[in-house]
Design a protein around this motif. Sequence first.
Motif, PDB file in Angstrom:
ATOM      1  N   ALA A  18      39.086  37.549  38.096  1.00 24.88           N
ATOM      2  CA  ALA A  18      38.857  36.306  38.858  1.00 24.88           C
ATOM      3  C   ALA A  18      38.174  36.571  40.161  1.00 24.88           C
ATOM      4  O   ALA A  18      37.252  35.963  40.561  1.00 24.88           O
ATOM      5  N   ILE A  19      38.701  37.576  41.162  1.00 25.96           N
ATOM      6  CA  ILE A  19      38.134  37.986  42.346  1.00 25.96           C
ATOM      7  C   ILE A  19      36.904  38.633  42.295  1.00 25.96           C
ATOM      8  O   ILE A  19      35.759  38.188  42.809  1.00 25.96           O
ATOM      9  N   GLY A  20      36.587  39.302  41.125  1.00 25.21           N
ATOM     10  CA  GLY A  20      35.516  39.995  40.898  1.00 25.21           C
ATOM     11  C   GLY A  20      34.286  39.149  40.324  1.00 25.21           C
ATOM     12  O   GLY A  20      33.267  38.995  41.195  1.00 25.21           O
ATOM     13  N   ILE A  21      34.510  38.151  39.665  1.00 30.05           N
ATOM     14  CA  ILE A  21      33.676  37.189  39.454  1.00 30.05           C
ATOM     15  C   ILE A  21      33.235  36.201  40.364  1.00 30.05           C
ATOM     16  O   ILE A  21      32.157  35.862  40.702  1.00 30.05           O
ATOM     17  N   GLY A  22      34.236  35.863  41.230  1.00 28.89           N
ATOM     18  CA  GLY A  22      34.132  34.934  42.425  1.00 28.89           C
ATOM     19  C   GLY A  22      33.124  35.511  43.383  1.00 28.89           C
ATOM     20  O   GLY A  22      32.155  35.026  44.067  1.00 28.89           O
ATOM     21  N   VAL A  23      33.308  36.793  43.610  1.00 28.02           N
ATOM     22  CA  VAL A  23      32.542  37.609  44.527  1.00 28.02           C
ATOM     23  C   VAL A  23      31.015  37.572  44.273  1.00 28.02           C
ATOM     24  O   VAL A  23      30.252  37.312  44.625  1.00 28.02           O
ATOM     25  N   PHE A  24      30.902  37.913  42.923  1.00 32.03           N
ATOM     26  CA  PHE A  24      29.662  38.180  42.239  1.00 32.03           C
ATOM     27  C   PHE A  24      28.802  36.753  42.182  1.00 32.03           C
ATOM     28  O   PHE A  24      27.732  36.692  42.574  1.00 32.03           O
ATOM     29  N   LEU A  25      29.679  35.853  41.986  1.00 33.54           N
ATOM     30  CA  LEU A  25      28.898  34.248  41.877  1.00 33.54           C
ATOM     31  C   LEU A  25      28.633  33.913  43.314  1.00 33.54           C
ATOM     32  O   LEU A  25      27.375  33.241  43.585  1.00 33.54           O
ATOM     33  N   SER A  44      27.605  35.812  45.874  1.00 34.39           N
ATOM     34  CA  SER A  44      26.575  36.793  46.152  1.00 34.39           C
ATOM     35  C   SER A  44      25.239  36.140  45.480  1.00 34.39           C
ATOM     36  O   SER A  44      24.232  36.352  46.213  1.00 34.39           O
ATOM     37  N   ILE A  45      25.499  35.830  44.207  1.00 36.47           N
ATOM     38  CA  ILE A  45      24.222  35.302  43.646  1.00 36.47           C
ATOM     39  C   ILE A  45      23.821  34.002  44.353  1.00 36.47           C
ATOM     40  O   ILE A  45      22.615  33.764  44.525  1.00 36.47           O
ATOM     41  N   ALA A  46      24.766  33.118  44.796  1.00 42.01           N
ATOM     42  CA  ALA A  46      24.493  31.905  45.183  1.00 42.01           C
ATOM     43  C   ALA A  46      23.799  31.923  46.694  1.00 42.01           C
ATOM     44  O   ALA A  46      22.882  31.349  46.969  1.00 42.01           O
ATOM     45  N   VAL A  51      21.779  34.818  47.678  1.00 42.84           N
ATOM     46  CA  VAL A  51      20.512  35.277  47.417  1.00 42.84           C
ATOM     47  C   VAL A  51      19.564  34.039  46.860  1.00 42.84           C
ATOM     48  O   VAL A  51      18.503  33.950  47.716  1.00 42.84           O
ATOM     49  N   PHE A  52      20.058  33.201  46.109  1.00 48.50           N
ATOM     50  CA  PHE A  52      19.285  31.976  45.849  1.00 48.50           C
ATOM     51  C   PHE A  52      19.013  31.215  46.891  1.00 48.50           C
ATOM     52  O   PHE A  52      17.967  30.375  46.987  1.00 48.50           O
ATOM     53  N   SER A  53      19.909  30.857  47.565  1.00 42.82           N
ATOM     54  CA  SER A  53      20.047  29.914  49.030  1.00 42.82           C
ATOM     55  C   SER A  53      18.985  30.640  49.871  1.00 42.82           C
ATOM     56  O   SER A  53      18.468  30.084  50.618  1.00 42.82           O
ATOM     57  N   TYR A  54      19.085  32.138  49.993  1.00 38.34           N
ATOM     58  CA  TYR A  54      18.176  32.880  51.214  1.00 38.34           C
ATOM     59  C   TYR A  54      16.763  32.807  50.772  1.00 38.34           C
ATOM     60  O   TYR A  54      15.917  33.085  51.681  1.00 38.34           O
ATOM     61  N   ILE A  55      16.332  33.217  49.507  1.00 37.56           N
ATOM     62  CA  ILE A  55      15.134  33.452  48.957  1.00 37.56           C
ATOM     63  C   ILE A  55      14.058  32.277  49.559  1.00 37.56           C
ATOM     64  O   ILE A  55      12.867  32.873  50.296  1.00 37.56           O
ATOM     65  N   PRO A  56      14.242  31.020  49.639  1.00 36.95           N
ATOM     66  CA  PRO A  56      13.188  30.066  50.212  1.00 36.95           C
ATOM     67  C   PRO A  56      13.191  30.149  51.420  1.00 36.95           C
ATOM     68  O   PRO A  56      11.897  30.175  52.025  1.00 36.95           O
ATOM     69  N   SER A  57      14.112  30.803  52.232  1.00 44.36           N
ATOM     70  CA  SER A  57      13.785  30.709  53.747  1.00 44.36           C
ATOM     71  C   SER A  57      12.855  32.144  54.032  1.00 44.36           C
ATOM     72  O   SER A  57      12.422  32.023  55.166  1.00 44.36           O
TER      73      SER A  57
END
Length: 194
Positions: free
Chosen positions: A38-45, A47-49, A51-57
């Motif tokens: 659960a901790i590993g999947i939480g950290v992975f999600l 980090s993906i969120a 990256v996707f929120s930072y790309i438009p900037s």
Amino acid sequence: MRRRKRSGDRDRKRTCGQRPRTISISLPDRGQTTQDFAIGIGVFLLSIAFVFSYIPSLTTPFASPTGDAETAQADRIADRLVHNISDSTGRNEIDGEQFVDTYVEDDDDENVTALGLRVTDDTVFDHVSVRLETLNGTVLEEEDKGKLVVETTTYDGQSAASSARVITINDSENFELKEEYDDESAYRLVVRVW
């Protein structure tokens, strides 16, 4: 009397190869648990969120809030200005007196229509600023008439599509730039549309 064999006795007589193997794992060597997953999947999600929120900037500075229509209009106005007020003697050499007479001195809608802008009655639909500048961005001034700027609306640094042409200015008897611009070899005609 015979002694009964107990199950414990039977295990004692087995050899090492016959005994079932059990592995004892200490706490640091244990396998993955549900909490670890659960901790590993939480950290992975997360980090993906991120990256996707930072790309438009990352692309924001390169995206223009003005559209292609404004860019094309600014380019068209710059071409029309250079063509209409250029001297026949050289390329991109404009007649300063004609620029002032046609665009700067007129306070009516003639200068707006001469730029090819849409206008009805008292309403101008396009916001345009035309400036004659030095190559470092200082607005040129004529001795008697002041700054060489034509604007339908005051330009205050807002986002605008711009087009520039490198020009030279032909002085005449009725048009003379201030002495501080005499050392300049060329100038810029800058058109901004917003």
